[in-house]
Design an enzyme around this catalytic site. Structure first.
Site, mmCIF file in Angstrom:
data_model
loop_
_atom_site.group_PDB
_atom_site.id
_atom_site.type_symbol
_atom_site.label_atom_id
_atom_site.label_comp_id
_atom_site.label_asym_id
_atom_site.label_seq_id
_atom_site.Cartn_x
_atom_site.Cartn_y
_atom_site.Cartn_z
ATOM 1 N N THR A 22 11.643 -1.579 -0.850
ATOM 2 C CA THR A 22 12.170 -2.459 -1.502
ATOM 3 C C THR A 22 11.428 -2.563 -2.760
ATOM 4 O OG1 THR A 22 13.633 -4.560 -1.749
ATOM 5 C CG2 THR A 22 11.963 -4.436 -0.254
ATOM 6 N N HIS A 23 12.053 -2.733 -4.211
ATOM 7 C CA HIS A 23 10.939 -2.946 -5.128
ATOM 8 C C HIS A 23 11.658 -3.974 -5.946
ATOM 9 C CE1 HIS A 23 8.137 -1.860 -8.227
ATOM 10 N NE2 HIS A 23 9.049 -2.017 -9.132
ATOM 11 N N ARG A 54 1.007 -1.160 0.068
ATOM 12 C CA ARG A 54 -0.018 0.107 0.242
ATOM 13 C C ARG A 54 0.816 1.278 0.004
ATOM 14 N NH1 ARG A 54 -5.206 -0.939 0.888
ATOM 15 N NH2 ARG A 54 -5.700 1.279 1.865
ATOM 16 N N ASP A 62 9.110 8.396 -0.923
ATOM 17 C CA ASP A 62 8.406 9.843 -0.820
ATOM 18 C C ASP A 62 6.842 9.497 -1.162
ATOM 19 O OD1 ASP A 62 8.109 9.552 -3.455
ATOM 20 O OD2 ASP A 62 9.705 10.775 -4.294
ATOM 21 N N ALA A 63 6.212 10.653 -1.418
ATOM 22 C CA ALA A 63 4.755 10.725 -1.870
ATOM 23 C C ALA A 63 4.300 9.782 -3.017
ATOM 24 C CB ALA A 63 4.141 12.009 -1.804
ATOM 25 N N GLY A 64 5.357 9.615 -4.019
ATOM 26 C CA GLY A 64 4.966 9.044 -5.336
ATOM 27 C C GLY A 64 4.999 7.389 -4.936
HETATM 28 C C1 GRF Z 1 9.348 -8.362 -2.753
HETATM 29 O O1 GRF Z 1 9.973 -8.937 -4.124
HETATM 30 C C2 GRF Z 1 9.112 -6.819 -2.866
HETATM 31 O O2 GRF Z 1 9.673 -6.027 -3.321
HETATM 32 C C3 GRF Z 1 7.626 -7.011 -3.650
HETATM 33 O O3 GRF Z 1 6.906 -8.270 -3.070
HETATM 34 C C4 GRF Z 1 8.033 -9.132 -2.621
HETATM 35 C C5 GRF Z 1 7.818 -9.272 -1.014
HETATM 36 O O4 GRF Z 1 8.373 -10.572 -0.572
HETATM 37 N N1 GRF Z 1 6.870 -5.936 -3.418
HETATM 38 P P1 GRF Z 1 8.682 -10.893 0.734
HETATM 39 O O5 GRF Z 1 6.977 -10.883 1.416
HETATM 40 O O6 GRF Z 1 9.342 -10.200 1.604
HETATM 41 O O7 GRF Z 1 9.021 -12.509 0.724
#
Ligand code: GRF
Length: 198
Positions: free
Chosen positions: A106-107, A89, A139-141
């Site tokens: 993390t993305h 979210r 940030d906000a984005g």
């Molecule tokens: C990660 O790859 C995260 O970047 C992404 O969903 C995954 C979450 O993995 N948004 P976990 O729940 O930490 O195993």
């Protein structure tokens, strides 16, 4: 004094687990918050005796109300850093203003390519040969904040979303732990889009 870390997670929680598995960590995970009562991340936290809280989106809570409640819970945990580890979210102004430049996300893609909830699928559909993962300040984005670190992962011809995501997550967990350790030791300074960990 160990740094205090709050973790936000919506799903399986392997990134949370990686943070919990660091031997002699210079931080304590002081609370895990989820928007999803079924998140396995909550079980992982409870197995470590860590306080958990669920703030679900509900009919009686608009977006601002949800965000204010998240900010209230997090503030009560007095974290030095807030780590979004698979938190699905978007945080609003209450949380962002409570922890300026102290929220990390993390993305699973190389931002600014493929932001949003389907970064792995979108990269695969686009046909890129290299994707990866990004750790950035929030940030906000949506996935737009200043970048702390990135790691590349090759897309293999036989990959589907699941196989690619699993290989990305191996890199993602290691990178997240590395950055959190650095932030706890040195903090960071932000100048526009550039973040420096001294
Ligand atoms: C990660 O790859 C995260 O970047 C992404 O969903 C995954 C979450 O993995 N948004 P976990 O729940 O930490 O195993």
């Amino acid at each position: 004094m160990p740094a205090r870390i709050a973790v936000l997670a919506s799903g399986g929680g392997t990134n949370l687990q990686a943070l919990l598995d660091v031997p002699d960590a210079p931080y304590d995970v002081v609370g895990v918050l989820s928007d999803n009562a079924e998140a396995h991340a909550l079980v992982r936290a409870q197995q470590h005796g860590i306080t958990t809280e669920v703030v679900s989106p509900r009919d009686d809570l608009d977006r601002g109300g949800w965000d204010a409640r998240v900010a209230e819970v997090l503030t009560g945990w007095r974290p030095d850093w807030v780590v979004c580890a698979g938190f699905m979210r978007v945080l609003g102004s209450h949380v962002l203003e409570a922890f300026p430049s102290r929220i990390v996300n993390t993305h699973p893609a190389l931002l600014p390519s493929f932001p949003g909830a389907h970064g792995v699928r979108d990269a695969l559909d686009y046909g890129v040969r290299i994707t990866g993962c990004t750790v950035h300040l929030v940030d906000a984005g949506v996935d737009t904040g200043p970048i702390l670190d990135q790691r590349a992962v090759a897309v293999l011809p036989q990959d589907d979303e699941e196989s690619l995501h699993e290989r990305i997550k191996v890199e993602e967990r290691a990178m997240l732990v590395d950055i959190v350790l650095q932030l706890c030791a040195h903090g960071c300074s932000v100048d526009g889009r550039k973040v420096t960990i001294p």
